[in-house]
Design a protein around this motif. Sequence first.
Motif, PDB file in Angstrom:
ATOM      1  N   ARG A   1     -37.015-102.523 -32.895  1.00 12.15           N
ATOM      2  CA  ARG A   1     -36.035-103.189 -32.378  1.00 12.15           C
ATOM      3  C   ARG A   1     -36.617-104.605 -31.453  1.00 12.15           C
ATOM      4  N   LEU A   2     -37.481-104.169 -30.787  1.00  8.25           N
ATOM      5  CA  LEU A   2     -38.077-105.052 -29.633  1.00  8.25           C
ATOM      6  C   LEU A   2     -38.945-106.360 -30.755  1.00  8.25           C
ATOM      7  N   TYR A   3     -39.775-105.890 -31.585  1.00 12.35           N
ATOM      8  CA  TYR A   3     -40.724-106.627 -32.138  1.00 12.35           C
ATOM      9  C   TYR A   3     -40.518-106.999 -33.641  1.00 12.35           C
ATOM     10  N   GLY A   4     -39.625-106.158 -34.251  1.00  8.50           N
ATOM     11  CA  GLY A   4     -39.393-106.492 -35.642  1.00  8.50           C
ATOM     12  C   GLY A   4     -40.470-106.113 -36.658  1.00  8.50           C
ATOM     13  N   LEU A   5     -41.264-105.025 -36.051  1.00  3.05           N
ATOM     14  CA  LEU A   5     -42.211-104.188 -36.727  1.00  3.05           C
ATOM     15  C   LEU A   5     -41.612-103.610 -37.945  1.00  3.05           C
ATOM     16  N   PRO A   6     -42.182-103.570 -39.191  1.00  2.00           N
ATOM     17  CA  PRO A   6     -41.813-102.717 -40.380  1.00  2.00           C
ATOM     18  C   PRO A   6     -42.522-101.412 -40.237  1.00  2.00           C
ATOM     19  N   LEU A   7     -41.632-100.263 -39.859  1.00  2.00           N
ATOM     20  CA  LEU A   7     -42.241 -99.028 -39.555  1.00  2.00           C
ATOM     21  C   LEU A   7     -41.523 -98.007 -40.491  1.00  2.00           C
ATOM     22  N   VAL A   8     -42.239 -96.891 -40.728  1.00  2.00           N
ATOM     23  CA  VAL A   8     -41.629 -95.903 -41.546  1.00  2.00           C
ATOM     24  C   VAL A   8     -42.301 -94.344 -41.295  1.00  2.00           C
ATOM     25  N   GLY A   9     -41.274 -93.481 -40.876  1.00  2.00           N
ATOM     26  CA  GLY A   9     -41.619 -92.151 -40.461  1.00  2.00           C
ATOM     27  C   GLY A   9     -41.398 -91.257 -41.481  1.00  2.00           C
ATOM     28  N   LEU A  10     -42.371 -90.373 -41.615  1.00  2.00           N
ATOM     29  CA  LEU A  10     -42.014 -89.485 -42.798  1.00  2.00           C
ATOM     30  C   LEU A  10     -42.064 -87.867 -41.947  1.00  2.00           C
ATOM     31  N   ARG A  11     -40.940 -87.349 -42.340  1.00  2.00           N
ATOM     32  CA  ARG A  11     -40.820 -86.083 -41.917  1.00  2.00           C
ATOM     33  C   ARG A  11     -41.463 -84.956 -43.085  1.00  2.00           C
TER      34      ARG A  11
ATOM     35  N   MET B   1     -29.746-103.755 -38.793  1.00  2.00           N
ATOM     36  CA  MET B   1     -30.449-102.392 -38.273  1.00  2.00           C
ATOM     37  C   MET B   1     -31.883-102.626 -37.903  1.00  2.00           C
ATOM     38  N   PRO B   2     -32.357-102.086 -36.628  1.00  2.00           N
ATOM     39  CA  PRO B   2     -33.983-102.103 -36.658  1.00  2.00           C
ATOM     40  C   PRO B   2     -34.792-101.982 -37.920  1.00  2.00           C
ATOM     41  N   THR B   3     -35.954-102.383 -37.957  1.00  2.00           N
ATOM     42  CA  THR B   3     -36.715-102.296 -39.270  1.00  2.00           C
ATOM     43  C   THR B   3     -37.493-101.072 -39.261  1.00  2.00           C
ATOM     44  N   HIS B   4     -36.951 -99.824 -39.088  1.00  2.50           N
ATOM     45  CA  HIS B   4     -37.435 -98.875 -39.210  1.00  2.50           C
ATOM     46  C   HIS B   4     -36.532 -97.623 -39.663  1.00  2.50           C
ATOM     47  N   ARG B   5     -37.212 -96.904 -40.821  1.00  4.69           N
ATOM     48  CA  ARG B   5     -36.713 -96.148 -41.629  1.00  4.69           C
ATOM     49  C   ARG B   5     -37.539 -94.818 -41.595  1.00  4.69           C
ATOM     50  N   ILE B   6     -36.550 -93.726 -41.595  1.00  2.80           N
ATOM     51  CA  ILE B   6     -36.933 -92.026 -41.707  1.00  2.80           C
ATOM     52  C   ILE B   6     -36.745 -91.438 -43.065  1.00  2.80           C
ATOM     53  N   TYR B   7     -37.850 -90.790 -43.481  1.00  3.48           N
ATOM     54  CA  TYR B   7     -37.505 -90.143 -44.749  1.00  3.48           C
ATOM     55  C   TYR B   7     -37.725 -88.431 -44.559  1.00  3.48           C
ATOM     56  N   ASN B   8     -37.387 -87.606 -45.332  1.00  2.00           N
ATOM     57  CA  ASN B   8     -37.756 -86.410 -45.265  1.00  2.00           C
ATOM     58  C   ASN B   8     -38.683 -86.260 -46.607  1.00  2.00           C
ATOM     59  N   LEU B   9     -39.837 -85.520 -46.378  1.00  2.00           N
ATOM     60  CA  LEU B   9     -40.695 -85.463 -47.808  1.00  2.00           C
ATOM     61  C   LEU B   9     -40.922 -84.065 -47.599  1.00  2.00           C
ATOM     62  N   GLY B  10     -39.972 -83.352 -48.541  1.00  2.00           N
ATOM     63  CA  GLY B  10     -40.291 -81.722 -48.749  1.00  2.00           C
ATOM     64  C   GLY B  10     -40.307 -81.676 -50.043  1.00  2.00           C
ATOM     65  N   ASN B  11     -39.868 -80.211 -50.448  1.00  2.00           N
ATOM     66  CA  ASN B  11     -39.800 -79.728 -52.125  1.00  2.00           C
ATOM     67  C   ASN B  11     -38.387 -79.712 -52.451  1.00  2.00           C
ATOM     68  N   ASP B  12     -37.478 -79.536 -51.539  1.00  2.00           N
ATOM     69  CA  ASP B  12     -36.290 -79.411 -51.831  1.00  2.00           C
ATOM     70  C   ASP B  12     -35.910 -77.937 -52.438  1.00  2.00           C
ATOM     71  N   ASN B  13     -36.823 -77.123 -52.190  1.00  2.00           N
ATOM     72  CA  ASN B  13     -36.622 -75.789 -52.702  1.00  2.00           C
ATOM     73  C   ASN B  13     -37.154 -74.922 -51.773  1.00  2.00           C
ATOM     74  N   PRO B  14     -36.379 -74.280 -50.781  1.00  2.00           N
ATOM     75  CA  PRO B  14     -37.064 -73.423 -49.820  1.00  2.00           C
ATOM     76  C   PRO B  14     -37.299 -71.975 -50.354  1.00  2.00           C
ATOM     77  N   GLU B  15     -38.576 -71.614 -49.868  1.00  2.00           N
ATOM     78  CA  GLU B  15     -38.947 -70.025 -50.425  1.00  2.00           C
ATOM     79  C   GLU B  15     -39.110 -69.025 -49.439  1.00  2.00           C
ATOM     80  N   GLU B  16     -38.643 -67.980 -49.845  1.00  2.00           N
ATOM     81  CA  GLU B  16     -38.527 -66.773 -48.622  1.00  2.00           C
ATOM     82  C   GLU B  16     -40.072 -66.730 -48.368  1.00  2.00           C
ATOM     83  N   LEU B  17     -40.409 -66.317 -47.035  1.00  3.00           N
ATOM     84  CA  LEU B  17     -41.654 -65.877 -46.770  1.00  3.00           C
ATOM     85  C   LEU B  17     -42.254 -64.818 -47.567  1.00  3.00           C
ATOM     86  N   MET B  18     -41.534 -63.644 -47.754  1.00  7.04           N
ATOM     87  CA  MET B  18     -41.969 -62.647 -48.447  1.00  7.04           C
ATOM     88  C   MET B  18     -42.494 -62.978 -50.054  1.00  7.04           C
TER      89      MET B  18
END
Length: 320
Positions: free
Chosen positions: A164-174, A238-255
């Motif tokens: 927002r302050l500096y217009g930096l292109p930033l991408v966060g990956l969860r 909007m500020p030049t910052h975008r967040i994405y989930n990076l998962g498998n979209d397929n949760p597996e049970e611990l067992m």
Amino acid sequence: MAILVTGAAGFIGHYTVKALLDRGEQVIGVDSLNDYYDPALKRARLDNIGENKAFTFVEGDIADGALAALPVTPTGIIHLAAQAGVRYSIDNPRAYAKANLTGHTEVLELARALQVKCVYASSSSVYGGNTKTPFSEEDRTDDPVSFYGATKKSDELLSQSYARLYGLPLVGLRFFTVYGPMGRPDMAYWMFTDKILKGEPIRIFNQGKMGRDFTYVDDIVTGVLAAYDRPLAVPDGMPTHRIYNLGNDNPEELMTLVTTIEDKLGLDAEKIFEPMQQGDVERTWADISRARSELGYDPKTGLEEGLDRFVHWFRDFYNR
């Protein structure tokens, strides 16, 4: 023309460096090689990168001035360095404040000085006490259950302010529970494999009633590169910052994880069932519709195939 990769000797970092080199990029890698887990594994990852004139490695801590002495000026940043681990953060919060807060700020300051794009690692841990599944980027993330998760959420907020302050292109990956060969020894799949081969009991928390969206490292790296390569997709105004989930979209049970490892090893585990650990969550599940749409992200590797590759590597690496 060089891309800076922090955490270059880390699990995801070293695979990212290899992928960049394979496509002909020049890469500067920075890593402190700290002893949170065996530095010999980190050095083995550097050896796995191999000798390459396009790769320059700098050993140093990004929170302690390592970014001030880079041999080449980067044209972009992939920031993967961090103090990882949920449970370790309960007893060692200062390590996380330094690496994840000060270190992240130093990376943002470098990006600001150079006016370059920065893709950085966040974590599914930011979802904290959220009970709605699957986890969406639009969900609230203001109820962390670990200090690690709190620092990763803080990184996202710091990035939002810089955008927002500096217009930096930033991408966060969860990232969601990344696994694979040359992974991290503090992860459950690694510890289970190690202990089963040693004939030692494994501890299974919450009586085994847990699930994780296990994501194979190759799929994660594909997402990281897509986030770096593709134009920033943010709504108008909007500020030049975008967040994405990076998962498998397929949760597996611990067992399911446990029985799959047992099958790959041809051994049965002695199991000790215990209550939920402090700082842990019962289930993670990534809604990856935004990453699919905007990054073309499409994970390919299922748990059985990924664990087969890991177990094969583990037995070969440790001669077991």
